[in-house]
Design an enzyme around this catalytic site. Structure first.
Site, mmCIF file in Angstrom:
data_model
loop_
_atom_site.group_PDB
_atom_site.id
_atom_site.type_symbol
_atom_site.label_atom_id
_atom_site.label_comp_id
_atom_site.label_asym_id
_atom_site.label_seq_id
_atom_site.Cartn_x
_atom_site.Cartn_y
_atom_site.Cartn_z
ATOM 1 N NE ARG A 62 4.952 -6.998 -1.213
ATOM 2 C CZ ARG A 62 4.538 -6.517 -2.365
ATOM 3 N NH1 ARG A 62 5.365 -5.834 -3.114
ATOM 4 N NH2 ARG A 62 3.310 -6.710 -2.773
ATOM 5 C CD GLU A 116 -0.282 16.683 -1.363
ATOM 6 O OE1 GLU A 116 -0.261 17.169 -0.227
ATOM 7 O OE2 GLU A 116 0.318 15.637 -1.670
#
Ligand code: F6R
Length: 607
Positions: free
Chosen positions: A27, A480
């Site tokens: 995180r 993409e």
């Protein structure tokens, strides 16, 4: 994104919080800090970098205590250094806080607190919380926390402890995750269960607006002055799954975070009434930006595709001609420095060698250099003259997904900023902002279709070649979509501008070569339909990404994935989400190593 761990009980907390912090490193890992609280005394330890490098220093200090708060930082406000690492404290070093989230109004709160005599020792938004609690503290920590939170606009997972009341920890939550672990004569607090699962599987999920007061044998939870009754839940996941928030792979977790990433990138930056945005990182070059008449956008891979979308946005709404280049190409062409031009570098990591080398070269030549980066304090962030952070949180999966959404959102903000310096009316600025604010909710709606998208991906899993086609704003999204599919599933995929099909690629179309056509109801919709018909006439299979309510398209194509209607310039923020999900489920059905695809690395630091 940041990681929080806290402990109150009868055992020594040092190893409990240390192992919790290590579990939460996914995180945030730029710095960490641990604080033990005793009566009128505290022990504070902070270091920059990954925990494994300095944990022995911590253990050598031999700090002991059974009330402790700790934090892994992923910088959003303020550079990566020990001063900015949490826990933060008040002037008297009595109140300590760890925080995950963003205090939107921290600048005005900080100014006011400084006028009132408070002394700050970091650049963070979090430190204002400690000083506000100090300001309102009158012998009861939870009351002071409640009062302080009334002044704050933004998001928080917050844990507070004080040497004046060392028998309690106060915990609060607003739009940032926080859970409480219930043990034997002890409570733990954490950003997610992976940090505490080895100690207890009994957890209480805090809801937004709730404040909990934890004592060794007692827990009280309040919402708006009323006591809440909460159920204890039993976690039956293993540690690895808990880190991924219950998802099988980080990539899926990160795709599921895309709505939050869009929200965080715009948080506190919209001046709705003026149809304008506030980008603190560009303030120093505001006048130079007013003067520029051309812009070059440079990035690699997915970041390069974000630049391609940015070109359409900036040219259409800010009237500035834009060139786009790969970092790996820009450096080797003749760089023509325009006195009234600027170069904007886009990179998630801020460490991509191809992009950085162009930045260094252009700086030496005296160009105005700007950046859009996710990683605070990265080389790109330090080297550019000015820039904007995307605040997308750490991206662990090698394939970039949520960072792309952060980049697109910031590019929308930059477009409004540059546009409003030029010809964009206030009405248009407001219109884009109003619509941008809806995008996170619309994105969540798309994610709810993930089971249907998985079924479509499974249906096509035997195919070895795919076209992705789109036009205008959605041409870079076709690129993409193709990149994502090829990099994690190892099948051949190519993105093509819809209008280019007939100039060559159409020769390859046959039954075994399906096409994913991005065709929202926008200014190029009719042209896209003509392209789809060209493919259908050659027996090619077509999966369409179309706008909700378009029932007609079902008659032409083989499968449809719907996205909600929005402004044309914002469609890429929605149309890319099903493509990320499609690539993920396709690779999953082929049992690929999704988070670590072969031959690739997360941060490409070689040229
Ligand atoms: C694709 C991907 C890469 C990166 C590229 C640039 O999924 O992850 O193409 O986008 O290597 O990386 P950053 O943005 O860190 O400069």
């Amino acid at each position: 994104m940041c990681g929080i761990v806290g402990y109150i009980g009868k055992q020594d907390a040092s190893n409990i919080v240390l192992s919790g912090l290590k579990r939460l490193e996914y995180r945030g890992y730029d710095s960490y800090g641990i604080c033990f609280i005793e009566k009128d005394k505290h022990h504070l330890f902070k270091r920059v970098g990954k925990i494994e490098k300095t944990e022995q220093d911590f253990l050598n200090k031999n700090f002991k205590g059974s009330v402790c708060i700790a934090h892994n930082r992923w910088a959003t406000t303020g550079l990566v250094n020990e001063e900015n690492a949490h826990p933060h404290c008040d002037c008297k070093e009595e109140i300590f806080v760890v925080h995950n989230g963003i205090v939107e109004n921290y600048k005005e709160l900080k100014e006011k607190l400084i006028k009132e005599g408070h002394k700050f020792s970091s650049e963070t938004d979090t430190e204002v919380i400690a000083h506000l609690i100090e300001k309102y503290y009158k012998d009861n920590l939870e009351n002071a926390v409640k009062r302080a939170l009334d002044d704050i606009r933004g998001t928080y997972g917050l844990v507070v402890a004080s040497v004046k009341e060392p028998d309690k920890i106060v915990v609060a939550r607003m739009s940032s995750p926080l859970i409480i672990g219930v043990g034997d004569n002890e409570f733990l607090v954490a950003s997610d269960p992976s940090a505490i699962i080895s100690r207890t599987r009994q957890i209480i999920n805090l809801d937004d607006g709730e404040i909990a007061v934890l004592e060794v044998n007692n827990i009280r939870i309040y919402k708006e002055e009323k006591e809440s009754k909460k159920d204890i839940q039993i976690i039956d996941w293993d540690i690895e799954l808990a880190e991924k928030d219950g998802h099988e792979h980080f990539m899926l977790k990160e795709i599921m975070e895309e709505p939050n990433v869009i929200e965080d990138a715009m948080r506190g930056r919209l001046l709705d009434d003026m149809g304008m945005v506030k980008l603190g990182g560009l303030e120093g070059v505001e006048n130079k930006l007013r003067e520029i008449n051309s812009l070059s956008l440079v990035g690699c891979g997915t970041a390069y595709y974000a630049c391609r979308v940015g070109k359409y946005m900036i040219e259409e709404y800010a009237d500035i001609p834009v060139e786009v280049d790969f970092g790996s190409e820009f450096r080797y062409k003749k760089p023509i420095i325009k006195k009234d031009g600027g170069i904007l570098f886009v990179s998630q990591s801020g460490e991509t060698a191809d992009t950085l080398s162009c930045l260094k070269e252009m700086k030496e030549k005296g160009a105005l250099t700007l950046g859009i980066t996710n990683v605070v304090g990265s080389s790109q962030a330090r080297e550019t003259d000015a820039g904007v952070y995307t605040r997308s949180g750490p991206e662990i999966s090698v394939a970039s997904t949520k960072a792309f959404l952060g980049q697109l959102t910031v590019l929308v903000l930059v477009t409004i900023y540059l546009g409003r310096q030029r010809n964009m009316s206030m009405v248009m600025g407001k219109r884009i902002i109003d619509e941008l604010k809806r995008i996170p909710e619309l994105a969540k709606k798309i994610l709810k279709q993930k089971e249907e998208i998985e079924k479509i991906a499974q249906k096509y899993k035997e195919y070895k070649n795919f076209w992705f086609i789109g036009r205008k704003y959605n041409y870079p999204i076709a690129l993409e979509g193709a990149l994502k599919l090829k990099e994690i599933s190892y099948v051949h995929a190519e993105g093509v501008a819809g209008g280019e099909l007939k100039h060559g690629p159409l020769a390859l179309v046959e039954e075994s070569f399906p096409t994913i056509a991005i065709c929202p109801s926008d200014s190029v919709y009719d042209k896209m339909i003509s392209n789809i018909e060209e493919i259908k006439a050659r027996k090619g299979l077509v999966i369409a990404i179309a706008t909700e309510g378009n029932e007609e398209i079902k008659k032409i194509v083989d499968d449809v994935i719907y996205i909600p209607k929005t402004l044309e310039m914002l469609t890429p923020l929605l149309s890319v989400i099903p493509l990320h999900l499609f690539a993920y489920y396709f690779a999953k059905s082929l049992k690929r190593d999704i988070d670590r695809p072969r031959n690739l690395a997360k941060s490409v630091t070689v040229e």
